[in-house]
Write a protein that holds these residues in place. Structure first.
Motif, PDB file in Angstrom:
ATOM      1  N   ILE A 162      10.049  67.216 -39.618  1.00  0.00           N
ATOM      2  CA  ILE A 162       8.615  67.515 -39.456  1.00  0.00           C
ATOM      3  C   ILE A 162       8.302  67.878 -38.000  1.00  0.00           C
ATOM      4  O   ILE A 162       7.639  68.879 -37.730  1.00  0.00           O
ATOM      5  N   SER A 163       8.811  67.083 -37.037  1.00  0.00           N
ATOM      6  CA  SER A 163       8.421  67.338 -35.635  1.00  0.00           C
ATOM      7  C   SER A 163       8.869  68.733 -35.192  1.00  0.00           C
ATOM      8  O   SER A 163       8.116  69.448 -34.510  1.00  0.00           O
ATOM      9  N   THR A 164      10.091  69.127 -35.577  1.00  0.00           N
ATOM     10  CA  THR A 164      10.581  70.441 -35.135  1.00  0.00           C
ATOM     11  C   THR A 164       9.815  71.577 -35.822  1.00  0.00           C
ATOM     12  O   THR A 164       9.508  72.591 -35.181  1.00  0.00           O
ATOM     13  N   ALA A 165       9.491  71.388 -37.104  1.00  0.00           N
ATOM     14  CA  ALA A 165       8.757  72.459 -37.812  1.00  0.00           C
ATOM     15  C   ALA A 165       7.359  72.618 -37.217  1.00  0.00           C
ATOM     16  O   ALA A 165       6.886  73.750 -36.991  1.00  0.00           O
ATOM     17  N   LEU A 166       6.698  71.487 -36.915  1.00  0.00           N
ATOM     18  CA  LEU A 166       5.354  71.573 -36.316  1.00  0.00           C
ATOM     19  C   LEU A 166       5.428  72.262 -34.953  1.00  0.00           C
ATOM     20  O   LEU A 166       4.592  73.101 -34.611  1.00  0.00           O
ATOM     21  N   PHE A 167       6.449  71.885 -34.171  1.00  0.00           N
ATOM     22  CA  PHE A 167       6.594  72.452 -32.827  1.00  0.00           C
ATOM     23  C   PHE A 167       6.837  73.960 -32.901  1.00  0.00           C
ATOM     24  O   PHE A 167       6.243  74.741 -32.151  1.00  0.00           O
ATOM     25  N   HIS A 168       7.677  74.341 -33.839  1.00  0.00           N
ATOM     26  CA  HIS A 168       7.990  75.765 -34.024  1.00  0.00           C
ATOM     27  C   HIS A 168       6.725  76.540 -34.412  1.00  0.00           C
ATOM     28  O   HIS A 168       6.438  77.616 -33.871  1.00  0.00           O
ATOM     29  N   TYR A 169       5.935  75.975 -35.316  1.00  0.00           N
ATOM     30  CA  TYR A 169       4.659  76.620 -35.698  1.00  0.00           C
ATOM     31  C   TYR A 169       3.720  76.715 -34.491  1.00  0.00           C
ATOM     32  O   TYR A 169       3.044  77.711 -34.278  1.00  0.00           O
TER      33      TYR A 169
END
Ligand code: ADP
Ligand code: ASP
Ligand code: MG
Length: 439
Positions: free
Chosen positions: A121-128
Motif C-alpha cells: 500500500i505505501s509504495t502504491a500510494l507514493f507512486h500515485y
C-alpha cells in the motif's frame, strides 16, 4: 545509482509522505525503498494474531479501523478527484484481500501475505502521489525479484539477475520505487525479511545494482552513542566502520536491521544514515574506514535467555563443545555470548523458539538451567587492542550492578555484558556517564 530507504517513521502521515517525495525529486538516479506507514505492520501482526485465535469479530474491527485510517490518508494526500478515486480503489482492493482471511483458520503463509499489504500500500500510494505531481517514476514489485533460498537467506544471485533485468527494461527512467521487507521464499510463496527488514532490502538492492551509496532515512540524525529511547542527551556519530555498525545493529540499535550491514560491507558500499525531518544534518556515514579509535557507542539487546550446562566429567572431555554447538545448529539457533569454567558453560540466545527441544537435548550431557529476561549491554568501538584501561573503566562503571556474564576480546570492536533485564537502564546510564570522556 543510489538506494534511498525510508522507514515507517518517515511515512507516518500524508504530510510526511509529501516530504519524502520532495527529497527524492531530483535528477539523481535512484531506487527508493519504502517500509509500510508507521504502525501498520504492528497492526497487521495484531490482526493476524486475532485470526490465529479465531477471534474474527475483533480482527474485523481492527481491519475496518485500519482501512478507515488509510481512507483518511488518501483524502489528505491527493488533491485531484482522479487520484483520490485511484487511492480509494487501491485501499478497498487491499482491504478486500485482507478481509478474505477472516473466515477460516489462518496459516503461516497467509499471515505473511497479510503483512505484505503494508509495504504494497505505501509504495502504491507514493507512486500515485508522484504521478499526481508529474514526477515520473517506475513502481518495481519487490515480489518479482526479492527471494530467499532454502535456508531462508537472501538469494543474491536471483535478486541481482531479476532486479537488473527489471531496471534495464526502463532505460529512460531514473526514479524507481519498490517495497522493503517483503520477498518470496524458495517455493515462490510470499515471505518477508523479518521485522525491520526494509533496511536489509535496501542493502541487498544496493549490492545487486552496485549502488554508489545506500541511504537509510529515518526519524533520527544517525547512529547515536547510546539508546535514545532510554538515555537522554545521546549524540550522533558522524563516522563509524561497517564492523562497529554491525555490532551495534546486532546488539539492539534499532535504527538498523541486524543483517543489513553485512552485504554492504562485503561489497564495500558506503551506508549513510539520514534524518528525514532534518535532511541538512550530516547523519552517520558507515564505511570501511576505522581510523577513529576508542569507545564509540553502547547498545542493548533485550529478551535474552541464558542456558547453563553443568557437568564436571563431560566438560573436561574434548569434543564436548562440538556436541553442544551441534544442538544449537540443528535447531538453527544462534548463540550470542558464551562463557566457560571447568565445570559449566553458559550460553545466551535471543531466539527461544526451540528452547524446550534444545534443553532436552542438552540434558543428555549434564544439568541444564535456564534463566530468561536478560539483556546484553554491548560497548562498541575500536579499542580492545589498546591497553588504555578501557576494560577497567567499563567494569568500574558497573560496580554496583550484578553482572551475569562478560565477553571481552572476541573481536576488537565489542565488549558484551549480560545483566538481568531489570538492571538494563541502570547499566546503560552508568556506562553512559562513565564513558562520556571516551565516546
Ligand atoms: P524506521 O521506521 O525508519 O525503520 P526505526 O524505528 O526502525 O525507524 O529506527 C529508528 C529508531 O531507532 C530511532 O527512532 C531510535 O529511537 C531507535 N534507536 C535505538 N538505538 C539507536 C541508536 N543507537 N541510534 C539511533 N537510533 C536508535
Ligand atoms: N514494515 C516492516 C516492519 O515494521 C519492515 C520495516 O519497517 O523495516 O517490521
Ligand atoms: Mg526500522
Amino acid at each position: 545509482m543510489k538506494v534511498l530507504k525510508f522507514g515507517g517513521t518517515s511515512l507516518g502521515n500524508a504530510s510526511k509522505i509529501k516530504e519524502v517525495a520532495k527529497l527524492v525529486n531530483n535528477s539523481d538516479s535512484k531506487i527508493v525503498v519504502l517500509s509500510a506507514m508507521s504502525g501498520t505492520t504492528n497492526e497487521l501482526v495484531e490482526i493476524a494474531n486475532k485470526l490465529y485465535e479465531n477471534n474474527y469479530t475483533e480482527a474485523k474491527e481492527r481491519i475496518d479501523q485500519l482501512e478507515q485510517n488509510y481512507l483518511n490518508v488518501v483524502d489528505s494526500l491527493f488533491t485531484t478527484s482522479h487520484y483520490k478515486k485511484e487511492g480509494l480503489n487501491l485501499i478497498s482492493s487491499h482491504f478486500h484481500s485482507i478481509k478474505s482471511y477472516t473466515k477460516d483458520i489462518l496459516t503461516v503463509f497467509e499471515e505473511k501475505s497479510i503483512l505484505a499489504h503494508g509495504e504494497l500500500i505505501s509504495t502504491a500510494l507514493f507512486h500515485y502521489y508522484l504521478s499526481e505531481n508529474h514526477i515520473k517514476s517506475v513502481l518495481l514489485p519487490a515480489l518479482n525479484f526479492m527471494r530467499t533460498d532454502k535456508d531462508g537467506e537472501p538469494d543474491l544471485y536471483y535478486i541481482k539477475e531479476n532486479l537488473n533485468r527489471e531496471i534495464n527494461s526502463y532505460p529512460d527512467d531514473t526514479l524507481f520505487v519498490t517495497q522493503g521487507f517483503i520477498s518470496r521464499n524458495n517455493f515462490g510463496e510470499i515471505d518477508n525479511l523479518k521485522r525491520g527488514g526494509s533496511d536489509y532490502t535496501a542493502s541487498l538492492i544496493g549490492v545487486a545494482i552496485q549502488a554508489s551509496e545506500i541511504q537509510i532515512w529515518t526519524d533520527i540524525d544517525g547512529m547515536h552513542n547510546n539508546d535514545p529511547r532510554i538515555i537522554e542527551n545521546t549524540k550522533p556519530l558522524a563516522h563509524i566502520s561497517f564492523e562497529e555498525a554491525a555490532e551495534l545493529a546486532y546488539f539492539g540499535a534499532k535504527i538498523l536491521h541486524p543483517a543489513s550491514i553485512n552485504p554492504a560491507k562485503t561489497a564495500n558500499i558506503p551506508v549513510r544514515l539520514k534524518n528525514t525531518m532534518q535532511p541538512e544534518s550530516f547523519g552517520t556515514l558507515i564505511t570501511s574506514r576505522t581510523e577513529d579509535k576508542g569507545i564509540k557507542a553502547i547498545a542493548a539487546k533485550d529478551d535474552i535467555t541464558v542456558i547453563k550446562i553443568k557437568s564436571g566429567r563431560m566438560l573436561l572431555a574434548y569434543g564436548f563443545m562440538r556436541k553442544v554447538f551441534e544442538i544449537f545448529e540443528i535447531y538453527k539457533t544462534s548463540i550470542d555470548m558464551i562463557t566457560t569454567s571447568e565445570v559449566a558453560v553458559s550460553i545466551t540466545i535471543d531466539d527461544a523458539k526451540y528452547l524446550d527441544d534444545i534443553v532436552s537435548e542438552l540434558q543428555k550431557y549434564g544439568t541444564v538451567e535456564v534463566e530468561k529476561n536478560h539483556t546484553i549491554i554491548c560497548v562498541v568501538g575500536d579499542f580492545i587492542a589498546e591497553s588504555k584501561g578501557y576494560a577497567g573503566t567499563i567494569f568500574r562503571a558497573l560496580n554496583s550492578i550484578p553482572v551475569r556474564m562478560i565477553s571481552y576480546g572476541g573481536s576488537s570492536h565489542n565488549v558484551s555484558i549480560l545483566v538481568e533485564a531489570a538492571h538494563k537502564k541502570e547499566a546503560l546510564t552508568a556506562l553512559n556517564s562513565t564513558l562520556e570522556p571516551y565516546v
